[in-house]
Design an enzyme around this catalytic site. Sequence first.
Site, PDB file in Angstrom:
ATOM      1  CE  LYS A  49      -3.573  -2.420   2.514  1.00  0.00           C
ATOM      2  NZ  LYS A  49      -4.119  -2.706   4.015  1.00  0.00           N
ATOM      3  CD  GLN A  93      -3.037  -3.872   7.168  1.00  0.00           C
ATOM      4  OE1 GLN A  93      -2.902  -2.981   6.211  1.00  0.00           O
ATOM      5  NE2 GLN A  93      -3.665  -4.931   6.873  1.00  0.00           N
ATOM      6  CG  ASP A 116      -9.074   0.356   5.462  1.00  0.00           C
ATOM      7  OD1 ASP A 116      -8.766  -0.172   4.409  1.00  0.00           O
ATOM      8  OD2 ASP A 116      -8.145  -0.079   6.157  1.00  0.00           O
TER       9      ASP A 116
END
Length: 283
Positions: A49, A93, A116
């Site tokens: 990412k 994460q 997200d």
Amino acid sequence: MSATLMKGKPLAERIRAEVAEEVRVLGHVGLVTVLVGDDPASDVYIRLKHKAAVEAGFAATDLRLPADTSEADLLAKLDELNASDDVDAILVQLPLPKHIDEARIIRAVTPSKDVDGFHPLNAGELYLGRPAIVSATPRGVMALLAEHNIELDGAHAVVIGRSAIVGKPVMHLLQQANATVTLCHSHTRDLAQYTLEADILVAAVGVPALVSADMVKDRSVVVDVGMNRTEAGLVGDVDPGALDRAAYMTPVPGGVGPMTIACLLQNAVKCARYRRGELAYPG
Ligand code: NAD
């Protein structure tokens, strides 16, 4: 006849080039990824990412915190990032170490910076049919279907898997595109009964070859979200033998995987537009 492959790489590359151009015009777009601990799989995801973000011109910060970081310290760090004018988008994460309450951390990210789309407000807006920031993998699935002009209106879509990050958002997006959606999961009896009726089948389970070729409807569209590490390498949830039955199918690897990162970067640009007031965040 073998299915047309719905490859993610070319589309993802196009999206990433578009994102890079948007970032260039916007000037500064700050994306912070936060990794607590050193889980090897998470490390790989974060690296990918981060690399993609740097390539697209983001001001990307790869923030690493030790595994014993307390929940209070992580919340304090998120407060700081939420308040920072240099930060447009924040990604924490998952999974987090066991001593940290994941739901509390997800709720602590400012919804308009929640790249997200996991915050309850973003999940809720999607549920209500007013998607704001939608998690990247489901958006990647929809983008692949659109790229191949797959007719969703009135189609019967079967989704296997009901996770908050893949199965459920895919279900909402397909429903909002006027498909009739059946959601299957680990308690579904006789899965094949449903999959054989699927014009569009989305598998997001995490079990190698759970869907065998004979469970796939002839000339259907199959999207395999599964990414399972096996001795034979990375495999999906759908047996590749299904290529002989489906009309369209995503490969694994090289299907949904590359789309996830591209759509994540698109989400980060959207966060930047929210922060600049170019887009109005709901509420
Ligand atoms: P998860 O473990 O959170 O959810 C799995 C779902 O599958 C659950 O809802 C469960 O009910 C269902 N399930 C489990 N066994 C089943 C069975 N035998 N029959 C029917 N349903 C069953 O997983 P997730 O986070 O949603 O991820 C699913 C898969 O997608 C994994 O392989 C993951 O690695 C992959 N994934 C890929 C990407 C990508 O970018 N390609 C992104 C996220 C997840």
